[in-house]
Design a protein around this motif. Sequence first.
Motif, PDB file in Angstrom:
ATOM      1  N   ILE A  41       0.849  -1.206   0.000  1.00  0.00           N
ATOM      2  CA  ILE A  41       0.000   0.000   0.000  1.00  0.00           C
ATOM      3  C   ILE A  41       0.880   1.250   0.000  1.00  0.00           C
ATOM      4  O   ILE A  41       0.587   2.234  -0.680  1.00  0.00           O
ATOM      5  CB  ILE A  41      -0.988  -0.023   1.185  1.00  0.00           C
ATOM      6  N   GLY A  42       2.006   1.200   0.735  1.00  0.00           N
ATOM      7  CA  GLY A  42       2.973   2.305   0.705  1.00  0.00           C
ATOM      8  C   GLY A  42       3.474   2.568  -0.704  1.00  0.00           C
ATOM      9  O   GLY A  42       3.555   3.715  -1.161  1.00  0.00           O
ATOM     10  N   ALA A  43       3.788   1.476  -1.430  1.00  0.00           N
ATOM     11  CA  ALA A  43       4.263   1.603  -2.817  1.00  0.00           C
ATOM     12  C   ALA A  43       3.163   2.165  -3.725  1.00  0.00           C
ATOM     13  O   ALA A  43       3.425   2.976  -4.620  1.00  0.00           O
ATOM     14  CB  ALA A  43       4.730   0.237  -3.329  1.00  0.00           C
ATOM     15  N   LEU A  44       1.911   1.750  -3.474  1.00  0.00           N
ATOM     16  CA  LEU A  44       0.776   2.270  -4.263  1.00  0.00           C
ATOM     17  C   LEU A  44       0.588   3.769  -4.059  1.00  0.00           C
ATOM     18  O   LEU A  44       0.281   4.492  -5.006  1.00  0.00           O
ATOM     19  CB  LEU A  44      -0.509   1.553  -3.857  1.00  0.00           C
ATOM     20  N   VAL A  45       0.785   4.221  -2.823  1.00  0.00           N
ATOM     21  CA  VAL A  45       0.674   5.664  -2.520  1.00  0.00           C
ATOM     22  C   VAL A  45       1.700   6.428  -3.348  1.00  0.00           C
ATOM     23  O   VAL A  45       1.400   7.464  -3.947  1.00  0.00           O
ATOM     24  CB  VAL A  45       0.871   5.935  -1.005  1.00  0.00           C
ATOM     25  N   ASP A  46       2.940   5.887  -3.396  1.00  0.00           N
ATOM     26  CA  ASP A  46       4.005   6.537  -4.176  1.00  0.00           C
ATOM     27  C   ASP A  46       3.682   6.522  -5.674  1.00  0.00           C
ATOM     28  O   ASP A  46       3.937   7.483  -6.388  1.00  0.00           O
ATOM     29  CB  ASP A  46       5.346   5.828  -3.936  1.00  0.00           C
ATOM     30  N   LYS A  47       3.104   5.401  -6.144  1.00  0.00           N
ATOM     31  CA  LYS A  47       2.883   5.229  -7.580  1.00  0.00           C
ATOM     32  C   LYS A  47       1.665   6.021  -8.082  1.00  0.00           C
ATOM     33  O   LYS A  47       1.736   6.707  -9.096  1.00  0.00           O
ATOM     34  CB  LYS A  47       2.687   3.739  -7.885  1.00  0.00           C
ATOM     35  N   LEU A  48       0.537   5.897  -7.367  1.00  0.00           N
ATOM     36  CA  LEU A  48      -0.720   6.512  -7.839  1.00  0.00           C
ATOM     37  C   LEU A  48      -0.944   7.919  -7.288  1.00  0.00           C
ATOM     38  O   LEU A  48      -1.754   8.666  -7.818  1.00  0.00           O
ATOM     39  CB  LEU A  48      -1.921   5.632  -7.439  1.00  0.00           C
ATOM     40  N   GLY A  49      -0.234   8.244  -6.220  1.00  0.00           N
ATOM     41  CA  GLY A  49      -0.433   9.541  -5.566  1.00  0.00           C
ATOM     42  C   GLY A  49      -1.440   9.410  -4.436  1.00  0.00           C
ATOM     43  O   GLY A  49      -2.362   8.596  -4.498  1.00  0.00           O
ATOM     44  N   TYR A  50      -1.228  10.221  -3.383  1.00  0.00           N
ATOM     45  CA  TYR A  50      -2.051  10.061  -2.173  1.00  0.00           C
ATOM     46  C   TYR A  50      -3.505  10.435  -2.397  1.00  0.00           C
ATOM     47  O   TYR A  50      -4.395   9.886  -1.769  1.00  0.00           O
ATOM     48  CB  TYR A  50      -1.477  10.854  -0.997  1.00  0.00           C
ATOM     49  N   LYS A  51      -3.773  11.359  -3.348  1.00  0.00           N
ATOM     50  CA  LYS A  51      -5.157  11.796  -3.576  1.00  0.00           C
ATOM     51  C   LYS A  51      -6.032  10.621  -4.031  1.00  0.00           C
ATOM     52  O   LYS A  51      -7.115  10.381  -3.484  1.00  0.00           O
ATOM     53  CB  LYS A  51      -5.167  12.925  -4.598  1.00  0.00           C
ATOM     54  N   LYS A  52      -5.553   9.869  -5.029  1.00  0.00           N
ATOM     55  CA  LYS A  52      -6.332   8.732  -5.558  1.00  0.00           C
ATOM     56  C   LYS A  52      -6.546   7.673  -4.483  1.00  0.00           C
ATOM     57  O   LYS A  52      -7.623   7.099  -4.367  1.00  0.00           O
ATOM     58  CB  LYS A  52      -5.599   8.108  -6.762  1.00  0.00           C
ATOM     59  N   ILE A  53      -5.509   7.427  -3.684  1.00  0.00           N
ATOM     60  CA  ILE A  53      -5.615   6.412  -2.622  1.00  0.00           C
ATOM     61  C   ILE A  53      -6.637   6.844  -1.577  1.00  0.00           C
ATOM     62  O   ILE A  53      -7.468   6.054  -1.141  1.00  0.00           O
ATOM     63  CB  ILE A  53      -4.228   6.159  -1.951  1.00  0.00           C
ATOM     64  N   MET A  54      -6.592   8.126  -1.184  1.00  0.00           N
ATOM     65  CA  MET A  54      -7.547   8.635  -0.179  1.00  0.00           C
ATOM     66  C   MET A  54      -8.995   8.496  -0.656  1.00  0.00           C
ATOM     67  O   MET A  54      -9.868   8.072   0.094  1.00  0.00           O
ATOM     68  CB  MET A  54      -7.275  10.114   0.103  1.00  0.00           C
ATOM     69  N   VAL A  55      -9.244   8.859  -1.924  1.00  0.00           N
ATOM     70  CA  VAL A  55     -10.613   8.811  -2.464  1.00  0.00           C
ATOM     71  C   VAL A  55     -11.080   7.358  -2.575  1.00  0.00           C
ATOM     72  O   VAL A  55     -12.176   7.005  -2.126  1.00  0.00           O
ATOM     73  CB  VAL A  55     -10.701   9.534  -3.834  1.00  0.00           C
ATOM     74  N   ALA A  56     -10.235   6.500  -3.156  1.00  0.00           N
ATOM     75  CA  ALA A  56     -10.595   5.083  -3.337  1.00  0.00           C
ATOM     76  C   ALA A  56     -10.828   4.410  -1.983  1.00  0.00           C
ATOM     77  O   ALA A  56     -11.791   3.660  -1.797  1.00  0.00           O
ATOM     78  CB  ALA A  56      -9.493   4.363  -4.105  1.00  0.00           C
ATOM     79  N   ASP A  57      -9.961   4.710  -1.043  1.00  0.00           N
ATOM     80  CA  ASP A  57     -10.018   4.129   0.305  1.00  0.00           C
ATOM     81  C   ASP A  57     -11.378   4.385   0.955  1.00  0.00           C
ATOM     82  O   ASP A  57     -12.045   3.469   1.449  1.00  0.00           O
ATOM     83  CB  ASP A  57      -8.870   4.754   1.123  1.00  0.00           C
ATOM     84  N   THR A  58     -11.823   5.633   0.911  1.00  0.00           N
ATOM     85  CA  THR A  58     -13.075   5.966   1.601  1.00  0.00           C
ATOM     86  C   THR A  58     -14.300   5.480   0.831  1.00  0.00           C
ATOM     87  O   THR A  58     -15.332   5.183   1.439  1.00  0.00           O
ATOM     88  CB  THR A  58     -13.178   7.475   1.892  1.00  0.00           C
ATOM     89  N   LEU A  59     -14.202   5.370  -0.503  1.00  0.00           N
ATOM     90  CA  LEU A  59     -15.341   4.840  -1.265  1.00  0.00           C
ATOM     91  C   LEU A  59     -15.542   3.353  -0.981  1.00  0.00           C
ATOM     92  O   LEU A  59     -16.672   2.880  -0.841  1.00  0.00           O
ATOM     93  CB  LEU A  59     -15.145   5.095  -2.766  1.00  0.00           C
ATOM     94  N   ILE A  60     -14.438   2.611  -0.869  1.00  0.00           N
ATOM     95  CA  ILE A  60     -14.529   1.187  -0.498  1.00  0.00           C
ATOM     96  C   ILE A  60     -15.117   1.089   0.916  1.00  0.00           C
ATOM     97  O   ILE A  60     -15.940   0.227   1.211  1.00  0.00           O
ATOM     98  CB  ILE A  60     -13.139   0.492  -0.548  1.00  0.00           C
ATOM     99  N   LEU A  61     -14.690   2.012   1.772  1.00  0.00           N
ATOM    100  CA  LEU A  61     -15.158   2.023   3.163  1.00  0.00           C
ATOM    101  C   LEU A  61     -16.685   2.148   3.246  1.00  0.00           C
ATOM    102  O   LEU A  61     -17.319   1.521   4.101  1.00  0.00           O
ATOM    103  CB  LEU A  61     -14.519   3.202   3.910  1.00  0.00           C
ATOM    104  N   VAL A  62     -17.282   2.952   2.360  1.00  0.00           N
ATOM    105  CA  VAL A  62     -18.737   3.132   2.376  1.00  0.00           C
ATOM    106  C   VAL A  62     -19.435   1.777   2.206  1.00  0.00           C
ATOM    107  O   VAL A  62     -20.367   1.446   2.933  1.00  0.00           O
ATOM    108  CB  VAL A  62     -19.179   4.122   1.265  1.00  0.00           C
ATOM    109  N   VAL A  63     -18.943   0.969   1.244  1.00  0.00           N
ATOM    110  CA  VAL A  63     -19.512  -0.368   1.006  1.00  0.00           C
ATOM    111  C   VAL A  63     -19.349  -1.235   2.261  1.00  0.00           C
ATOM    112  O   VAL A  63     -20.282  -1.923   2.688  1.00  0.00           O
ATOM    113  CB  VAL A  63     -18.820  -1.039  -0.209  1.00  0.00           C
ATOM    114  N   VAL A  64     -18.148  -1.187   2.859  1.00  0.00           N
ATOM    115  CA  VAL A  64     -17.859  -1.974   4.073  1.00  0.00           C
ATOM    116  C   VAL A  64     -18.832  -1.601   5.195  1.00  0.00           C
ATOM    117  O   VAL A  64     -19.406  -2.476   5.859  1.00  0.00           O
ATOM    118  CB  VAL A  64     -16.394  -1.755   4.525  1.00  0.00           C
TER     119      VAL A  64
END
Length: 406
Positions: free
Chosen positions: A271-294
């Motif tokens: 996940i650390g590597a994904l943050v570096d690769k995709l940028g923190y903005k995309k990870i933050m948005v995706a993270d919370t959208l998945i959270l809504v389903v959870v």
Amino acid sequence: MHTKKPSIYSGDKGVKTFLATILFSGLAYGFYRGIQDNYLAEIVRISEFERGIVEFFRELPGLMLVFILAWMYRLSETKVFKIGTAIMLGGVLGLLLLGSSKVIVILFMVVFSTGEHMVMPIKSSMSLSYAKSDKGGASLGVTSSISHGGNIIGYMLVSLLFVVLASLGYQRDSLLGFRIVFLIAAILLLLSTMIALSMKDKGKQVKRSRLYYHKKYNKFYMLEIFYGARKQIFLTFAPYALILFYGADTSVIAMLLAVCAVFGMLLSPAIGALVDKLGYKKIMVADTLILVVVCILYGYAHRLFPMHIAFIVVCVNFVLDSIISLASMATNVYVRDLSTSREELTATLTTGISVNHLISVMIALLGGYIWKTLGIEVLFTLSAVLGVINSIFAATIKKPEQRTLY
């Protein structure tokens, strides 16, 4: 000639002693945390609403941490580390020896939490102080792995112990299993404290952690508020929902915590590597959208599926939430991009922790009340709404034009 890999540590003999204390306290925490929720539900008979009150008091040391460390600023890091470990031991001993009345249990959970919160930041700074100048990250990784490894072993042994006790005919609300676990945790923390006491004084005086405000961090503060609120709902009420709603016993909860910890160990680097690769903005948005389903599945599984299937769905979501929460490291990278010095970075992150804990203690009280009066569905719907607001905030983040290197 030595053929072994070069060490990440700067030749200090004390590092092995330090890592031994981390291992024993990690094991002790695995035992302690593995029974905490079932102990509160089945022995102390804490209701949904009271669980929020317990959490309010348990989180207070986190809120007060800035002041506790400021008060101890004359002491070296090693001394604070020794004191924190000894306070954790005191908390477990109180739970072991002084009965299971609500007041006693809450009091000694707060004692344990105080020691735990004191050790948290010191553990990281001591880990860095033992490392060679260019090996800080690797040193933190080793410390974290040892601690998590200890947790996992503790959780699994708790799960095994309660399976064995059940097969011997002990009821799930029998005190025996819980007493055995508190005793083992106390012995492990006693070992950890004794090893810590043998450490030579190392490290500077503990810096006064200061609260720091700058308007450029406004979005970070807001993200911390929403993250703190949604994290607290899951941390406090997700295991309790499993126990009170679905009848999960101690062995199930401890095994789920072990699975979460294993995923935490394995997926953190990815996940650390994904943050570096995709940028923190995309990870933050995706993270919370998945959270809504959870959150929606956690709150409504019992209405959507038969109970035995709903139980599996909720267990899967329990693990998924712990994986999603790993993405919170993206926020730290965002702060690093905004900050102009290490001091500013540290001070801002410390302020973030305080903001996080402030909202945590408030949501713990509110969450228990919502569950009691409006139901579990409304509680986890609230968590989902907080996730959506978090996503909207994260989507408005602009990457700084130029990152200041320091």
